[in-house]
Design a protein around this motif. Structure first.
Motif, short mmCIF file in Angstrom:
data_model
loop_
_atom_site.label_atom_id
_atom_site.label_comp_id
_atom_site.label_asym_id
_atom_site.label_seq_id
_atom_site.Cartn_x
_atom_site.Cartn_y
_atom_site.Cartn_z
N VAL A 106 13.55 18.89 36.40
CA VAL A 106 12.74 18.02 36.40
C VAL A 106 11.29 18.11 36.99
O VAL A 106 11.18 18.90 37.84
CB VAL A 106 13.68 16.75 37.09
N CYS A 120 13.09 11.34 36.52
CA CYS A 120 14.28 12.06 36.73
C CYS A 120 14.48 12.80 38.06
O CYS A 120 15.59 13.70 38.39
CB CYS A 120 14.62 13.06 35.59
N THR A 150 14.57 15.86 31.19
CA THR A 150 14.91 16.94 31.71
C THR A 150 14.92 18.15 31.10
O THR A 150 15.07 18.05 29.74
CB THR A 150 16.44 16.46 32.18
N CYS A 185 14.75 7.22 33.79
CA CYS A 185 15.21 8.79 33.38
C CYS A 185 15.83 8.88 32.03
O CYS A 185 16.89 8.11 31.94
CB CYS A 185 15.81 9.24 34.50
N THR A 227 17.68 11.04 29.41
CA THR A 227 18.30 12.39 28.71
C THR A 227 19.41 12.27 28.03
O THR A 227 19.86 11.30 27.87
CB THR A 227 18.66 12.98 30.37
#
Length: 463
Positions: A61, A67, A290, A44, A46
């Motif tokens: 998400v 994520c 995200t 993930c 971000t």
């Protein structure tokens, strides 16, 4: 007035892309993208940003992405995604036709209103994690602009009555702010007029609710009041939702649903006294990253382009805009405007964009010509899917949608155009009067629903 909610978490794109010009037009009409951008990453990725000061965070998400808190184990193939999208679209179209017949006949006794008020939940892909109750219990719920009534599964509920979920079931007995809505109250009576009611429950003292979706999934239980926590310190008191004690049908690792439609039961309408019914979201690509959900509109909307937005006929749930043109690779397609007269429903719960047959045929032809350098995969369904095996980078034409008011929106390349190497557009079906804009085409755009202002805004590269 409370501050609007907002969080923009930037997407880290794997692989590079370069815009190039079509021969002689001087515009950046094609984009070279890495084939890694079509793949879901394992990590993930971000980074945070806060374009609106003093706001609360509601991250969004993709439920099949890295994520996702409760990641689904079975990511659907393009064929499966297209099938789910068509099921949902067919259901929405049937409801639209019912409304048309109701207006034409002007005879309520001769019109059959569908008993199933939801659409297919199996096609929905984006989730948010919210807190429900006091103390707040985390719940992962689907986002849906095509539904109004929000619900979660509640304890006590055995394995035959509830779906399996990774989060703890919400137990109203452990919340100090939970209050069931009384049967016969104005709020409960409104459920009956909106076809969500299930009569009175628990010896006739509490308001029952029932929602059945087009894909066969359903939930029923007690319509209730509760505290909804969107972010630390950002709490909506007396939020009406369904506490579901009996569920059935398809479900895949989510705890409930958050309705963002335009009817009174939805979150935007319930919070309209504070946020004026406005909300926005940015849907990230499935590969990683995200996005966000925000209630309220920013003070400065200069970065947005707006087009008029209206309900679908007399049905408040759906938001409709008017498409007027499409371009591929910087070239405007020759499409009669009259084929767009029925409008396009903006539906974040749908995956693929469904166009009337004439514009779809024009789009498909132009896109295939622009992608002629790449081999097509065989398909019995007529899908436009490419075999990028052996390619490190591919050159993809830009696709732009033009809406009433002269607003032109460039879709993200490749995330807003291709899904798993396939063209993420298809035909609406037998009824060409209404189309649907799916969530693929919304990806990386901030979509601002300024309902009181009667407009939908687009802000590019927002997540």
């Amino acid at each position: 007035m409370a501050s609007p909610l907002f969080l923009c978490i930037l997407l880290v794109v794997f692989g590079s892309y370069v815009s190039i010009s079509a021969a002689g037009d001087g515009k950046q009409s094609f984009v070279v993208v890495s084939t890694r951008s079509f793949q879901t990453q394992d990590v993930c990725s971000t980074s945070t940003g806060m374009p609106r000061p003093n706001g609360g965070a509601v991250p969004v998400v993709h439920r099949h992405g890295p994520c996702a808190k409760s990641q689904s184990t079975d990511k659907p193939s393009f064929a499966e995604a297209l099938h789910r999208s068509r099921v949902r679209t067919d259901y929405i179209m049937s409801r639209a036709l019912t409304m048309q017949e109701q207006e034409q006949e002007q005879d309520e006794d001769r019109v059959s209103i569908p008993a199933h008020l939801g659409t297919s939940v199996d096609s929905q892909e984006y989730v948010v994690t919210l807190g429900l109750g006091t103390p707040a219990v985390e719940q992962v719920v689907l986002l849906d602009t095509g539904s109004d009534l929000s619900w979660v599964q509640c304890a006590p509920c055995n394995s035959t009555g509830c779906y399996r979920q990774k989060d703890p079931l919400f137990d109203p007995r452990k919340s100090s702010t939970y209050v069931p809505i009384p049967c016969g109250s104005d709020v409960c009576n409104r459920l009956q007029s909106d076809h969500f009611d299930d009569g009175c429950t628990n010896d006739g003292t509490q308001c029952g609710f029932r929602v059945e979706y087009g894909d066969g999934s359903k939930t029923k239980g007690v319509y209730s009041n509760e505290a909804l926590t969107l972010a630390p310190g950002v709490v909506i008191n007396d939020f009406h939702f369904g506490c579901g004690y009996k569920q059935g049908g398809p479900n895949d690792n989510y705890d409930g649903l958050l309705g963002l439609g335009g009817a009174p039961e939805s979150l935007p309408v319930q919070t309209s006294a504070v946020y004026s019914g406005a909300f926005s979201y940015c849907l990230p690509p499935v590969s990683s990253g995200t996005g966000f959900l925000a209630l309220g509109a920013p003070t400065n909307t200069s970065a947005f382009s707006f087009t008029p937005i209206t309900p679908l006929m007399n049905y408040d749930t759906f938001y409709t805009v008017k498409l007027t043109g499409i371009s591929v690779g910087g070239k405007q397609l020759r499409i009669p405007r009259k084929v767009f007269e029925g409008g396009m429903i903006v539906d974040c719960g749908n995956i693929i964009t469904h166009l009337p047959s004439t514009p779809y045929a024009k789009l498909e032809s132009a896109f295939r010509a622009a992608m002629a350098a790449y081999p097509l995969l065989p398909s019995d369904e007529g899908d436009i899917c490419y075999n990028f095996t052996g390619y490190t980078n591919v050159t993809v034409p830009k696709v732009a949608l033009t809406f009433s008011g002269g607003v032109t929106v460039d879709l993200d390349v490749p995330n807003g155009v291709l899904l798993d190497g396939c063209l993420a557009f298809t035909e609406s079906g037998p009824d060409d009067s209404v189309g649907i804009i799916g969530n693929v085409q919304m990806r990386t755009l901030e979509m601002l629903y300024d309902v009181s202002g009667g407009r939908l805004g687009f802000r590019p590269v927002a997540c």
